[in-house]
Design a protein around this motif. Structure first.
Motif, mmCIF file in Angstrom:
data_model
loop_
_atom_site.group_PDB
_atom_site.id
_atom_site.type_symbol
_atom_site.label_atom_id
_atom_site.label_comp_id
_atom_site.label_asym_id
_atom_site.label_seq_id
_atom_site.Cartn_x
_atom_site.Cartn_y
_atom_site.Cartn_z
ATOM 1 N N GLN A 136 46.283 34.310 -144.565
ATOM 2 C CA GLN A 136 45.782 33.779 -143.288
ATOM 3 C C GLN A 136 46.293 34.595 -142.112
ATOM 4 O OE1 GLN A 136 47.023 29.758 -142.295
ATOM 5 N NE2 GLN A 136 45.070 29.375 -141.304
ATOM 6 N N GLU A 137 45.413 34.780 -141.160
ATOM 7 C CA GLU A 137 45.739 35.518 -139.948
ATOM 8 C C GLU A 137 46.864 34.771 -139.204
ATOM 9 O OE1 GLU A 137 46.282 36.777 -136.502
ATOM 10 O OE2 GLU A 137 44.995 35.009 -136.302
ATOM 11 N N PRO A 140 36.749 28.670 -144.262
ATOM 12 C CA PRO A 140 37.039 28.565 -145.690
ATOM 13 C C PRO A 140 38.266 27.723 -146.052
ATOM 14 C CG PRO A 140 37.783 30.688 -144.869
ATOM 15 C CD PRO A 140 37.123 29.995 -143.706
ATOM 16 N N GLY A 141 38.990 27.207 -145.081
ATOM 17 C CA GLY A 141 40.051 26.265 -145.437
ATOM 18 C C GLY A 141 41.457 26.701 -145.071
ATOM 19 N N GLY A 142 41.603 27.800 -144.338
ATOM 20 C CA GLY A 142 42.941 28.290 -143.986
ATOM 21 C C GLY A 142 43.756 27.227 -143.260
ATOM 22 N N THR A 150 26.442 26.178 -147.596
ATOM 23 C CA THR A 150 26.835 27.294 -148.464
ATOM 24 C C THR A 150 28.319 27.643 -148.317
ATOM 25 O OG1 THR A 150 26.099 28.780 -146.736
ATOM 26 C CG2 THR A 150 24.566 28.386 -148.572
ATOM 27 N N ARG A 151 28.969 27.140 -147.273
ATOM 28 C CA ARG A 151 30.394 27.428 -147.073
ATOM 29 C C ARG A 151 31.297 26.324 -147.651
ATOM 30 N NH1 ARG A 151 31.862 31.254 -143.287
ATOM 31 N NH2 ARG A 151 33.492 30.003 -142.349
ATOM 32 N N VAL A 152 30.669 25.252 -148.138
ATOM 33 C CA VAL A 152 31.469 24.151 -148.687
ATOM 34 C C VAL A 152 32.182 24.541 -149.996
ATOM 35 C CG1 VAL A 152 31.383 21.770 -149.549
ATOM 36 C CG2 VAL A 152 30.103 22.403 -147.503
ATOM 37 N N PRO A 153 31.531 25.272 -150.935
ATOM 38 C CA PRO A 153 32.233 25.589 -152.185
ATOM 39 C C PRO A 153 33.550 26.344 -151.986
ATOM 40 C CG PRO A 153 29.883 25.995 -152.433
ATOM 41 C CD PRO A 153 30.118 25.691 -150.986
ATOM 42 N N VAL A 154 33.594 27.297 -151.075
ATOM 43 C CA VAL A 154 34.846 28.047 -150.892
ATOM 44 C C VAL A 154 35.929 27.138 -150.300
ATOM 45 C CG1 VAL A 154 34.294 29.064 -148.620
ATOM 46 C CG2 VAL A 154 35.846 30.238 -150.131
ATOM 47 N N LEU A 155 35.502 26.219 -149.441
ATOM 48 C CA LEU A 155 36.448 25.261 -148.863
ATOM 49 C C LEU A 155 37.013 24.357 -149.957
ATOM 50 C CD1 LEU A 155 37.706 23.761 -146.422
ATOM 51 C CD2 LEU A 155 35.576 22.477 -146.221
ATOM 52 N N LYS A 214 42.838 24.483 -155.103
ATOM 53 C CA LYS A 214 43.994 25.316 -155.430
ATOM 54 C C LYS A 214 45.267 24.767 -154.769
ATOM 55 C CE LYS A 214 42.999 29.727 -154.612
ATOM 56 N NZ LYS A 214 42.314 31.024 -154.387
ATOM 57 N N TRP A 215 45.111 24.154 -153.604
ATOM 58 C CA TRP A 215 46.297 23.647 -152.889
ATOM 59 C C TRP A 215 46.894 22.421 -153.583
ATOM 60 C CZ3 TRP A 215 47.767 27.558 -150.383
ATOM 61 C CH2 TRP A 215 48.799 27.477 -149.464
ATOM 62 N N GLY A 216 46.079 21.690 -154.358
ATOM 63 C CA GLY A 216 46.606 20.724 -155.319
ATOM 64 C C GLY A 216 47.032 19.348 -154.848
ATOM 65 N N ARG A 217 46.647 18.925 -153.635
ATOM 66 C CA ARG A 217 47.099 17.616 -153.151
ATOM 67 C C ARG A 217 46.091 16.510 -153.480
ATOM 68 N NH1 ARG A 217 51.250 19.602 -149.407
ATOM 69 N NH2 ARG A 217 51.499 21.535 -150.538
ATOM 70 N N ALA A 218 46.613 15.284 -153.557
ATOM 71 C CA ALA A 218 45.736 14.150 -153.884
ATOM 72 C C ALA A 218 45.379 13.331 -152.644
ATOM 73 C CB ALA A 218 46.422 13.269 -154.911
ATOM 74 N N ASN A 219 45.585 13.896 -151.456
ATOM 75 C CA ASN A 219 45.277 13.127 -150.246
ATOM 76 C C ASN A 219 44.202 13.807 -149.397
ATOM 77 O OD1 ASN A 219 46.878 15.259 -149.565
ATOM 78 N ND2 ASN A 219 48.141 14.160 -148.092
ATOM 79 N N GLY A 220 43.394 14.651 -150.032
ATOM 80 C CA GLY A 220 42.385 15.386 -149.276
ATOM 81 C C GLY A 220 40.962 14.997 -149.653
ATOM 82 N N PHE A 221 40.070 15.064 -148.667
ATOM 83 C CA PHE A 221 38.642 14.838 -148.871
ATOM 84 C C PHE A 221 37.910 16.025 -148.247
ATOM 85 C CE2 PHE A 221 40.704 10.758 -148.590
ATOM 86 C CZ PHE A 221 40.069 9.974 -149.543
ATOM 87 N N VAL A 222 36.743 16.341 -148.821
ATOM 88 C CA VAL A 222 35.884 17.375 -148.211
ATOM 89 C C VAL A 222 34.527 16.747 -147.939
ATOM 90 C CG1 VAL A 222 34.703 19.587 -148.590
ATOM 91 C CG2 VAL A 222 37.059 19.302 -149.376
#
Ligand code: SAM
Length: 478
Positions: free
Chosen positions: A95-96, A125-127, A150-155, A161-169
């Protein structure tokens, strides 16, 4: 040498007192490139202290800390991230550096030990979503939204990969958030913008700059802010950021907000040694923080925090709060897709996950794990928005046995004593390519593939062969 920077942009920036046009031109012409990462501190490799400034993880050389963010480092050069299994395990995110100032802002405005509801509205993308996930408590909720399908899959991939159980997309237009007034404590709007702050990284993009583009972005930014203002709680915070230098997309947007709504400016006191420029908008005198690559190690960035003021008592009844949510048991039984899970599912899940830490729910044919207390939020979100991910998908019943989901392999709560194959780097890369690999096969059944203690995905071991369950769309081609 002729600069690739648009003259119109440079001339418009010269109107700001603090701007140094010679230094700005010089840093863009220098061709210097920075690379930075932030670490996923919940992954075991980090707990085991393999990563640290002293013991740099090969193939990286760490070149110092990003001063305004936690667990974030500059790298000496850009390695091939694709060929690093730990990148695919979600041990870090590339990430920048300037954008990581969101971390500083978040720590400044909230007690992150508390239960918070956070919306990252323009998330792909989710940074910044991964950065927020690393900072908020496990009990807090993060909804990462992206309007462009089309940008949802990368997000989704990056958050998996970040592995938390408290996230929604979710995949919604900002206007859809009007349906849940007063729901969020904090909203991040990392707005779509003209992108001038990234011209050093991508000089070709500079040719698309124009005053019309800046105007268009300004109008879109105003629209986005108006759409989501209602879903912020009173006293809640809006973090607004862009990677544009243009005042029209930054300070002028703050004036637009103050003109429309009842809000307060928030001063963020960054360390003066960081060389971040504090500005104030023309009319509301709202504080903004500007990043220039000639002043610090980072690209162009702008961030401001606005607090929503309390209004009349009548409007307060529209707000969701922890107090007026329905209570739920272990798994919600209401709703078409939401069924309590079976005893056999519960038994199987117990072999993969430490019991009592999570709640489970059936969505379509899969079991999902969520942090306790987020069930009522799930009901509300799925009734109002188009949810693409809820917590962590654990697995589903196959014809003969349970099939664990790829999301579970990457989840931070997968049991450490669950069966694993510890592999070399070359076997790990074969696995990531979707190939079988040559490791000695121990017992039969489901195993995670681990590189340096990090789980990458699942294999199922049969008599004399293995089936590779690394998702096809994630496979590396190098
Ligand atoms: N926050 C992201 C991160 O840190 O990885 C980067 C976000 S990028 C600056 C802006 C995002 O806004 C893009 O993902 C883009 O698809 C999205 N976007 C574009 N037009 C939009 C609109 N009209 N409303 C909301 N989001 C929009």
């Amino acid at each position: 040498m002729d600069s690739y920077l648009p003259l119109g942009l440079v001339n418009s920036l010269k109107k700001m007192d603090h701007f140094d046009s010679d230094a700005f031109q010089h840093i863009h012409d220098s061709g210097e490139q920075l690379v930075s990462v932030h670490l996923n501190i919940e992954k075991p490799i980090l707990r085991n202290d393999i990563w640290s400034t002293e013991k740099a993880y090969p193939p990286f050389g760490l070149a110092g800390k990003v001063p305004w963010a936690s667990d974030a480092y500059y790298l000496r050069s850009r390695p091939s991230f694709t060929l690093d299994p730990l990148f695919h395990a979600g041990a870090y995110y590339v990430q920048e550096a300037s954008g990581m100032f969101v971390s500083f802002a978040l720590k400044h405005i909230a007690d992150l030990r508390h239960k918070l509801k956070v919306l990252d509205l323009c998330a792909a993308p989710g940074g910044k979503s991964t950065l927020i996930q690393s900072l908020i408590s496990q009990e807090s909720l993060l909804l990462s939204n992206e309007v462009i399908k089309t940008r949802v899959p990368v997000l989704t991939q990056n958050l998996t990969k970040w592995g938390r159980a408290n996230g929604f997309v979710s995949n919604n237009d900002p206007s859809h958030f009007r349906r849940i007034p007063g729901f969020f404590d904090i909203i991040l709007i990392d707005a779509p913008c003209s992108g001038s702050g990234l011209y050093r990284k991508d000089p070709e993009a500079a040719s698309s700059w124009s005053t019309e583009l800046v105007k268009l972005c300004n109008q879109r930014q105003q629209r986005i802010l108006s759409d989501v203002w209602d879903c912020l709680k009173e006293d809640g915070f809006l973090i607004y950021s862009t990677c544009s230098y243009s005042k029209e997309e930054n300070e002028d947007i703050l004036d637009f907000l103050f003109n429309q709504y009842s809000c307060k400016t928030v001063a963020l006191t960054p360390d003066p040694l960081w060389n971040i420029i504090e500005t104030q908008s023309d009319f509301a005198q709202a504080f903004g923080y500007r990043f220039y690559p000639y002043k610090l190690s980072g690209e162009g960035f702008f961030l401001s925090v606005i607090q929503k003021k309390q209004t009349a008592v009548t409007e307060k009844s529209n707000q969701y709060s922890i107090g007026n949510q329905a209570k739920h048991g272990r798994a919600t039984k209401s709703g078409k897709n939401s069924l309590a899970i079976s005893k056999s599912a519960e038994k199987q899940i117990g072999e993969w996950i430490c019991p009592d830490t999570l709640e489970y729910i059936s969505i379509e044919d899969s079991i999902h794990a969520l942090m306790p207390d987020l069930m009522s939020d799930l009901e509300l979100l799925k009734n109002n928005l188009y949810l693409k991910k809820a917590g962590v998908r654990v697995g589903k019943a196959g014809e003969r046995d349970w099939i664990p989901d790829h999301e579970l392999a990457l989840a931070n709560f997968l049991r450490y004593d669950s069966p694993a194959l510890h592999v070399s780097k070359s076997d790990a890369l074969d696995f990531l390519r979707g190939n079988p690999f040559n490791t000695h096969l121990p017992a039969k059944g489901w195993h995670t593939v681990c590189f340096q203690g990090q789980r990458l995905g699942w294999v199922k071991l049969l008599d004399k062969r293995m089936n590779n369950y690394y998702p096809k769309s994630w496979r590396i081609r190098q």
